[in-house]
Design an enzyme around this catalytic site. Structure first.
Site, mmCIF file in Angstrom:
data_model
loop_
_atom_site.group_PDB
_atom_site.id
_atom_site.type_symbol
_atom_site.label_atom_id
_atom_site.label_comp_id
_atom_site.label_asym_id
_atom_site.label_seq_id
_atom_site.Cartn_x
_atom_site.Cartn_y
_atom_site.Cartn_z
ATOM 1 C CG HIS A 98 -0.384 0.299 2.511
ATOM 2 N ND1 HIS A 98 -0.057 -0.684 3.423
ATOM 3 C CD2 HIS A 98 -0.056 1.474 3.117
ATOM 4 C CE1 HIS A 98 0.423 -0.126 4.521
ATOM 5 N NE2 HIS A 98 0.445 1.184 4.356
ATOM 6 C CG ASP A 129 0.021 -4.029 2.672
ATOM 7 O OD1 ASP A 129 0.139 -3.581 1.509
ATOM 8 O OD2 ASP A 129 -0.047 -3.302 3.686
ATOM 9 C CB SER A 204 3.157 2.109 6.152
ATOM 10 O OG SER A 204 2.025 2.259 6.965
#
Length: 457
Positions: A98, A129, A204
Site C-alpha cells: 500500500h 501487503d 508503513s
C-alpha cells in the site's frame, strides 16, 4: 498524565530495584551501579540504532501521468509516503504494497546519506501487503537481515525505524505486546505482531528490529484513536514472500480446495469438540485436492503437517506455505474419530476463495418454508448442487431469519443426514425435541456453510 510512553524506562527502573535491593550496599553505591547499568543499556540501544538506521529508506512512489502524446514521470509527495528496509546488498528493498500503490512501477528512494536513487518495483503481493523494489545501481548497500519471528515472546524489546510524517529514520523503542494477531481485515493472511513502539503515518513498510539488529517484522498498520497499538507482518512470512517475488515475480501458494468456518460454541457442541479447536469444513470443491483425498463436509481439520489449527486464517496460512506438488498431512475429526490424509496440494488460483461465515447466537423460534428443488429453480438461484430442499420463505423475526438463512438457500443436511425431499426434511426436523438444536448445512450459490438452530423449549 498518560505514562504509557514511558513503559521501557519504567521497566528498567523496576529491574534495577529488583537487582539491587540489599541494604548492605550504600545508597550512593547503589545509585552509581544503577546508573552504570542504565548507561550500558542506553549505549547498547544507541549503538543498535546507529547500526540499523542506514538500512532504512524513505519511499516516494513515482506515477506516470499522460502529457501530450507521451508520459511524464513525477513524484507527487516531496516528503515521501512510506518507509522501507534494504535486505540485500544489491539494493533489494522490502516495503508495504500500500506504500507503493497499485499503479506505480518505480519509486524515488532517499537513503540515509540524503542521496536519492530510483528503484523499480519488481513484485508485489496484495495478500500480505508486501512489495519488493530494487535500486538501479551497481553499488553495494548496507543491509538488514531477517530474524526468527517464530521465536518471539510477549514483552521482548523491539526498535521501530521509519519516516513518520517525512521525519527521516525516526527511532522508537517498545515491546512486543502480542503475537498471532488476526481478524483485523488488513490482509488475507494475517498473523501480526502487536507492538507499543510508536508507529505513525509514514512508518508503513519500515522494519521492526529485535535487540540483535535483526528484522523481525515489517510495520504495516496502527489502530487510529489508540495509543501504542501497532502491527507488523512477521519476518518469516515476509522473507518467504520476498524470496518468491525476487526469484519469479509472484507468490505461489498451496490450495486445499475446501470452504471453512470457525467453530462457534453451538457448532462445537454439535460436533463434539472444544470450541476453537480446529476449523469446520463446510464445503469440499469437486476435483480439488481435499475432494480427491477423501475429506468431506462436516470434517473438523485440527492440524496441518503437525501444526495445530484453531482458526480459518491459520489454516489458510499453513496450507499456503505448502508448495504445489507437495503432500500436506491433514488430520481431521469425523464423528469423533481421527483420520489422517496425505493431500497433494495444488497452486492456489486468484479466483479461489476460502468461505468463512461467522454466525450469531439466537434463541427464537424457527420459521421457514421449503420445497423440492427443480432444474429451473437451481438455475434461477445459481445453485451448482442439486441435492436438497429449497428455502422459499423466511419469516421476519424468526430464528432462520436471525441466523441469516435466505430465500433461495438450499438445505441438504439436517443433523448430518442428507435430505433430498421435503418429506425427508420434515422427518428429520420432527425428530428434534423442543429445546434441542438442529444442525443445518446450507448451500448459497457456490458457497456452503453450517448453522445451528436452537428450538424453543
Amino acid at each position: 498524565m498518560n505514562l504509557g510512553i514511558f513503559s521501557p524506562i519504567f521497566t528498567l527502573c523496576c529491574l534495577l530495584l529488583c537487582i539491587y535491593p540489599s541494604p548492605a550496599v550504600s545508597q550512593t553505591a547503589k545509585e552509581l551501579r544503577g546508573l552504570e547499568l542504565l548507561g550500558d543499556i542506553e549505549q547498547a540501544i544507541t549503538s543498535l540504532a546507529e547500526r540499523v538506521t542506514p538500512t532504512v529508506v524513505n519511499i516516494t512512489p513515482i506515477r506516470e501521468i499522460a502529457q501530450g502524446q507521451g508520459f511524464q514521470r513525477r513524484a507527487p509527495f516531496s516528503q515521501g509516503s512510506g518507509s522501507g528496509v534494504i535486505v540485500r546488498e544489491d539494493g533489494i528493498i522490502v516495503t508495504n504494497n500500500h506504500v507503493v500503490g497499485e499503479d506505480a512501477r518505480e519509486a524515488d528512494i532517499r537513503l540515509s546519506d540524503k542521496s536519492n536513487m530510483i528503484a523499480r518495483v519488481i513484485g508485489r503481493d496484495k495478500e500480505t501487503d508486501i512489495a519488493v523494489l530494487k535500486i538501479e545501481s551497481d553499488r553495494k548497500f548496507p543491509v538488514a537481515h531477517f530474524g526468527d519471528s517464530n521465536a518471539l515472546k510477549v514483552g521482548q524489546w523491539v526498535l521501530a525505524v521509519g519516516n513518520p510524517m517525512g521525519l527521516d529514520r525516526t527511532v522508537t523503542l517498545g515491546v512486543i505486546s502480542g503475537i498471532g494477531r488476526e481478524r483485523l481485515n488488513l490482509s488475507r493472511y494475517e498473523n501480526f505482531i502487536q507492538t507499543d513502539a510508536a508507529i505513525n503515518p509514514g512508518n508503513s513498510g519500515g522494519p521492526l528490529f529485535n535487540l540483535r539488529g535483526e528484522v523481525i517484522g515489517i510495520n504495516t498498520a496502527i489502530i487510529h484513536m489508540a495509543q501504542g497499538i501497532g502491527f507488523s507482518i512477521p519476518a518469516d512470512m515476509v522473507s518467504r514472500v520476498v524470496d518468491q517475488l525476487v526469484s519469479q515475480g509472484r507468490v505461489v501458494r498451496g490450495w486445499l480446495g475446501v470452504g471453512i468456518q470457525s467453530l462457534t460454541k453451538e457448532l462445537a457442541e454439535q460436533f463434539g469438540i472444544k470450541e476453537g479447536h480446529g476449523v469446520l469444513v463446510n464445503e469440499v470443491y469437486e476435483h480439488d485436492p481435499a475432494h480427491v483425498a477423501g475429506i468431506k463436509p462436516g470434517d473438523i481439520i485440527v492440524s496441518v503437517d503437525n501444526s495445530s489449527v484453531d482458526s480459518p486464517n491459520q489454516l489458510s496460512r499453513l496450507v499456503a506455505r505448502v508448495g504445489p506438488g507437495e503432500n500436506a498431512k491433514i488430520l481431521v475429526l469425523r464423528d469423533g474419530k481421527e483420520l489422517t490424509y496425505l493431500v497433494p496440494i495444488v497452486e492456489r488460483q486468484e479466483k479461489s476463495t476460502l468461505a468463512s461465515l461467522p454466525l450469531e447466537k439466537s434463541e427464537v423460534t424457527l420459521g421457514l418454508d421449503v420445497q423440492g428443488l427443480t432444474a429451473a429453480l437451481a438455475e434461477q438461484f445459481e445453485l451448482e448442487e442439486t441435492v436438497g430442499v429449497l428455502v422459499t420463505k423466511v419469516e421476519p423475526g424468526g430464528l432462520a431469519n436471525s441466523e441469516g438463512i435466505q430465500e433461495g438457500d438450499l438445505i441438504n443436511e439436517v443433523n448430518r443426514k442428507t435430505v433430498r425431499t421435503v418429506t425427508q426434511f420434515s422427518e428429520e426436523v420432527a425428530k428434534v425435541k423442543p429445546g434441542q438444536t438442529i444442525l443445518l448445512r446450507i448451500i448459497r450459490k457456490t458457497r456452503a456453510f453450517f448453522i445451528v438452530i436452537k428450538t424453543l423449549p
